[in-house]
Design an enzyme around this catalytic site. Structure first.
Site, PDB file in Angstrom:
ATOM      1  CG  ASP A   7      10.265  19.765  29.071  1.00 48.28           C
ATOM      2  OD1 ASP A   7       9.387  20.437  28.500  1.00 48.28           O
ATOM      3  OD2 ASP A   7      11.183  19.197  28.463  1.00 48.28           O
TER       4      ASP A   7
ATOM      5  CD  GLU B 253      20.078  17.678  28.948  1.00 54.42           C
ATOM      6  OE1 GLU B 253      20.254  17.134  27.842  1.00 54.42           O
ATOM      7  OE2 GLU B 253      19.967  18.912  29.062  1.00 54.42           O
TER       8      GLU B 253
HETATM    9  C1  F6R Z   1      10.771  20.858  25.115  1.00 54.80           C
HETATM   10  C2  F6R Z   1      11.612  19.668  25.221  1.00 54.80           C
HETATM   11  C3  F6R Z   1      12.938  19.568  24.571  1.00 54.80           C
HETATM   12  C4  F6R Z   1      12.925  20.060  23.115  1.00 54.80           C
HETATM   13  C5  F6R Z   1      14.305  19.906  22.479  1.00 54.80           C
HETATM   14  C6  F6R Z   1      14.342  20.430  21.053  1.00 54.80           C
HETATM   15  O1  F6R Z   1       9.556  20.690  25.796  1.00 54.80           O
HETATM   16  O2  F6R Z   1      11.209  18.768  25.885  1.00 54.80           O
HETATM   17  O3  F6R Z   1      13.352  18.222  24.588  1.00 54.80           O
HETATM   18  O4  F6R Z   1      11.982  19.330  22.387  1.00 54.80           O
HETATM   19  O5  F6R Z   1      15.259  20.577  23.243  1.00 54.80           O
HETATM   20  O6  F6R Z   1      14.126  21.800  21.049  1.00 54.80           O
HETATM   21  P1  F6R Z   1      13.871  22.592  19.681  1.00 54.80           P
HETATM   22  O7  F6R Z   1      12.570  22.083  19.138  1.00 54.80           O
HETATM   23  O8  F6R Z   1      13.768  24.032  20.098  1.00 54.80           O
HETATM   24  O9  F6R Z   1      15.015  22.311  18.791  1.00 54.80           O
END
Ligand code: F6R
Length: 259
Positions: free
Chosen positions: A70, A147
């Site tokens: 993303d 989401e």
């Molecule tokens: C990032 C992504 C998101 C994160 C998720 C967890 O490229 O695709 O899905 O993996 O929001 O974020 P963290 O690792 O910061 O808790």
């Protein structure tokens, strides 16, 4: 659920070690490895380990292609340091021998800016499939920026971020108003085409989503992570805090059955 391999680690260091080993083994098994990459807190230690493996000659990224999950939309110029492209350069690409032209983001193809997300899918279907897709997990169960409510057949597209995701992301921005409310994300359908998937999650804040996942037996739109139930080669690597809400007896049985 039979094909899900769950690994519960004592701490984050162990997650980083196991995940980076799975990724480096996949790289060694493929002449031109295609990696699906994630950003955020979760992969940082994994990327550090991959850099060490590169420095000691165990792996090379010379022939590696990467597709990131993303990228934000509507990021202010001054906030470029918060772009996922910047994150990847800072945490991995600038420290290994990867060719930047072989790194693809939904809004950046090789070196070219791109507003046609379908092109990303076209390049992926030509150069793919992804050999291994790394995923983090949102507290609301999102993967990529899919989401709750995302369709299991969704493809790379513009998505509206939920208030909980915007709040989680706001720690990286000076003002709340600067946090983008939209992103371009690979779809669940796109992610599920990867040959192997590895989802990593640590910390108590991920424990509700992890519990919901193991309470389900089939895909539920409200928990995008549950799309992984339909994939045939997925690792879920979590720490004890993220596993803390799981029913111990049920998980013991799951671990035995899925050995
Ligand atoms: C990032 C992504 C998101 C994160 C998720 C967890 O490229 O695709 O899905 O993996 O929001 O974020 P963290 O690792 O910061 O808790």
């Amino acid at each position: 659920m039979e094909s899900i391999k769950l690994i519960i680690c004592k701490d984050k260091n162990e997650i980083d070690k196991i995940a980076s080993n799975i990724i480096s083994e996949t790289m060694k098994d493929n002449k031109k490895p295609v990696l699906g990459l994630a950003t955020g807190k979760s992969p940082i230690g994994i990327y550090k380990n991959l850099i060490s493996k590169f420095n000691n000659g165990e792996i090379s990224f010379k022939k590696t292609l990467t597709f990131n999950l993303d990228e934000y939309l509507g990021l202010k110029e001054a906030d470029h340091n918060n772009s996922y492209e910047f994150y990847m350069s800072d945490n991995l690409f600038d420290k290994v021998d990867i060719k930047k032209k072989n790194t693809y983001f939904p809004t950046l193809l090789g070196k070219k800016e791109n507003k046609d997300w379908e092109k990303f899918e076209k390049i992926l279907s030509k150069k793919g499939p992804i050999d291994i897709q790394l995923l983090g997990l949102g507290t609301n169960g999102h993967i990529g920026f899919n989401e709750p409510g995302s369709s299991i057949t969704s493809r790379t597209r513009v998505v509206d971020l939920t208030p909980s995701t915007i709040k989680s992301n706001s720690v990286y921005f000076k003002s709340k108003d600067d946090v983008p409310t939209q992103a371009v994300s690979m779809g669940l359908g796109t992610i599920l085409e990867a040959k192997k998937i590895i989802l990593v999650a640590f910390g108590k804040e991920k424990s509700d989503a992890i519990k919901k996942f193991f309470d389900l037996n089939e895909f539920d739109e409200e928990l995008p992570m549950s799309s992984l139930i339909t994939h045939n080669d997925t690792y879920i690597v979590i720490d004890e805090a993220a596993a803390s809400k799981l029913n111990k007896t049920k998980i013991k049985k799951f671990l035995l059955d899925n050995k």
